[in-house]
Design a protein around this motif. Structure first.
Motif, short mmCIF file in Angstrom:
data_model
loop_
_atom_site.label_atom_id
_atom_site.label_comp_id
_atom_site.label_asym_id
_atom_site.label_seq_id
_atom_site.Cartn_x
_atom_site.Cartn_y
_atom_site.Cartn_z
N PRO A 116 0.82 -1.22 0.00
CA PRO A 116 0.00 0.00 0.00
C PRO A 116 0.85 1.27 0.00
N ILE A 117 0.29 2.32 -0.57
CA ILE A 117 1.04 3.58 -0.72
C ILE A 117 0.78 4.49 0.48
N SER A 118 1.88 4.94 1.12
CA SER A 118 1.74 5.85 2.26
C SER A 118 1.56 7.28 1.80
N CYS A 119 2.29 7.65 0.75
CA CYS A 119 2.24 9.03 0.28
C CYS A 119 2.97 9.11 -1.05
N PHE A 120 2.91 10.25 -1.71
CA PHE A 120 3.81 10.45 -2.84
C PHE A 120 4.62 11.72 -2.65
N ILE A 121 5.79 11.72 -3.28
CA ILE A 121 6.68 12.87 -3.20
C ILE A 121 6.87 13.40 -4.61
N SER A 122 6.41 14.63 -4.80
CA SER A 122 6.47 15.23 -6.12
C SER A 122 7.57 16.28 -6.15
N ASP A 123 8.22 16.41 -7.29
CA ASP A 123 9.11 17.57 -7.46
C ASP A 123 8.24 18.83 -7.33
N ALA A 124 8.79 19.86 -6.69
CA ALA A 124 8.02 21.11 -6.51
C ALA A 124 7.60 21.70 -7.85
N GLY A 125 8.34 21.38 -8.90
CA GLY A 125 8.05 21.95 -10.22
C GLY A 125 6.83 21.33 -10.90
N PHE A 126 6.32 20.21 -10.38
CA PHE A 126 5.05 19.67 -10.88
C PHE A 126 3.94 20.32 -10.07
N THR A 127 3.46 21.43 -10.57
CA THR A 127 2.58 22.27 -9.74
C THR A 127 1.15 21.74 -9.64
N PHE A 128 0.80 20.80 -10.53
CA PHE A 128 -0.59 20.31 -10.51
C PHE A 128 -0.81 19.21 -9.47
#
Ligand code: UDP
Length: 471
Positions: A116-128
């Motif tokens: 199961p997925i706890s969270c995701f980590i996005s680059d700050a530059g993916f603003t959506f």
């Protein structure tokens, strides 16, 4: 007392040890963003998390190099877009990836075969991605691959516009920014683009996206950016995790490609502390005139050099063919020109004395960590803030003052100042002090980054109850 350094070799951890936690990482597809995100993935993997990387097929890392990660690719038609205008390209990326990333994450969330997925980590530059997190009810952290100081300046863009500093006016370049006493107007992190409105929209999306996230991770350390970290923590009201330098928490992979081993073999033959390493990162582009002046400056400096001329560095040319034949001969006698260098190994090499850099954040941090003083030549965005700090605050670099076009005579002068002058000795001494601080922050005994990483791991673990109870 000897400090214990975190060992973070990616190793196989049995599934049951992982407690079923998975973190999905979503890097921007540029080297300066992919590399720290992969390093972060390796760090979290050593802490027991399973790692899934979602990436565009454009510029994708080679999954066979990371057998401990799972990869999913977004097949977006991005390649056909020109990447010379980075802001316009970011707009395309953010528009085109919205649906495919949402669908991919929704599929991963409903896949019973994966942990199961706890969270995701996005680059700050993916603003959506803030909106995606809300839609899917999944915690989202942000990785900002630049420094905290420059991010704080980005966060002040509305204010800087209101005060008339932005958009930058040529007549005000040398003016001090009253509210940022270390910066002049020319140091503000902007970039030329055909879509200036989107530049402001993107920066605002990046900053607000970070503010509304479950926490912001930085590849930096507390001691280096203490004031900015304090200011940002107060302004943002979300946890801030300065857990860098990432690459020092992980073993370096040895160079493998022929171009890379050539650089190290050549360095092995040079005298200790004699070589200028010259590289302007993976995105910056030079015009022909600057390229030729740099080549003459290097040749005239009479110092050995290792110069990365990557394809695309010079507009309209893929290699050194723009240089006069005689000059190429002179250059080859004294130095080595390569298309790519294993920068971490190069900076750690005892023959390297100085790094002539564009001050991308990774390069700046890598130089500090190896105790290599810099010649600073920023091109755009956060590089300008990083360079100003490298020169005036950390005092580990020298720079050019002559305006936009650098001339060979000034290059020669700056190289001489850095290699043999008193100032050179001063910045070398200071950067070695920073190198020690960068090492100390990783120690298990009160190291600031060590403690931040512990905090981050508990923070991510705390999502489990939240996520799993709502599933
Ligand atoms: N890099 C490298 N070899 C090269 C050029 C760059 O290994 O020949 C790496 C460098 O070590 C750094 C990254 O690519 O980790 C560039 O990131 P940075 O933030 O310095 O600059 P950007 O390319 O994003 O402008």
């Amino acid at each position: 007392m000897e400090k214990q350094i975190m060992s973070s070799t990616p190793k196989k951890i049995k599934m049951e040890e992982r407690k079923g936690r998975r973190v999905v990482l979503f890097p921007l597809p540029f080297q300066g963003h992919i590399r720290p995100m992969i390093q972060l993935g390796n760090l979290l993997h050593t802490r027991g998390f399973s790692i899934t990387i979602v990436h565009t097929t454009f510029n994708s890392p080679d999954p066979s190099l990371y057998p401990h990660f799972t990869f999913h690719f977004l097949h977006e038609d991005i390649l056909s877009q020109s990447q010379t205008d980075i802001i316009a390209f970011l707009k395309v990326l953010n528009t085109n990836c919205l649906q495919s990333f949402t669908d991919c994450l929704a599929r991963l969330l409903s896949d019973d075969h994966e942990s199961p997925i706890s969270c995701f980590i996005s680059d700050a530059g993916f603003t959506f991605t803030g909106e995606v997190a809300r839609q899917l009810n999944l915690p989202r952290l942000v990785l900002r691959t630049g420094g905290v100081t420059s991010f704080f300046v980005f966060a002040a863009f509305p204010f800087l516009r209101e005060k008339g500093y932005l958009p930058i006016q040529e007549s005000r370049l040398e003016e001090q920014v009253a509210e940022f006493p270390h910066l002049k107007v020319k140091d503000l992190p902007v970039i030329k683009t055909c879509d200036p409105d989107y530049l402001f929209e993107h920066v605002s999306g990046m900053v607000n996206g970070a503010k509304s996230s479950a926490g912001v991770i930085f590849n930096t350390f507390q001691e280096l950016e203490d004031a900015a970290i304090a200011a940002l923590s107060q302004d943002f009201q979300v946890p801030i995790f300065p857990i860098g330098p990432f690459h020092k928490l992980l073993p370096n992979s040895p160079p493998t490609q022929p171009d890379q081993t050539a650089a190290i073999t050549w360095l092995d033959k040079q005298a200790p502390s004699s070589v200028i390493y010259v590289s302007f990162g993976t995105l910056a582009a030079l015009n022909e005139q600057d390229f030729v002046e740099i080549a003459w400056g290097l040749a005239n400096s009479k110092q050995p050099f290792l110069w990365v001329v990557r394809p695309g560095l010079v507009n309209g040319s893929d290699w050194v063919d723009l240089l006069p034949k005689g000059l190429i001969g002179d250059l080859r006698e004294r130095g080595l020109i390569v298309k790519w260098a294993p920068q971490l190994q190069v900076l750690a090499h005892p023959s390297v004395a100085v790094f002539w850099t564009h001050n991308g954040w990774n390069s700046t941090l890598e130089s500090v960590c190896e105790g290599v003083p810099m010649i600073c030549m920023p091109c755009f965005t956060d590089q300008k803030v990083n360079a100003r700090y490298a020169r005036d605050i950390w005092r580990v670099g020298l720079g050019f003052e002559s305006g936009k076009l650098i001339e060979r005579e000034e290059i020669e002068r700056v190289i001489r100042r850095a290699m043999v002058g008193e100032e050179g000795k001063e910045i070398r001494k200071r950067v070695l002090e920073w190198k020690e601080k960068a090492r100390d922050c990783l120690g298990a005994n009160n190291g600031s980054s060590f403690e931040s990483l512990e905090r981050l791991v508990s923070h991510i673990s705390s999502f489990d109850s939240l996520v799993f109870s709502s599933q």
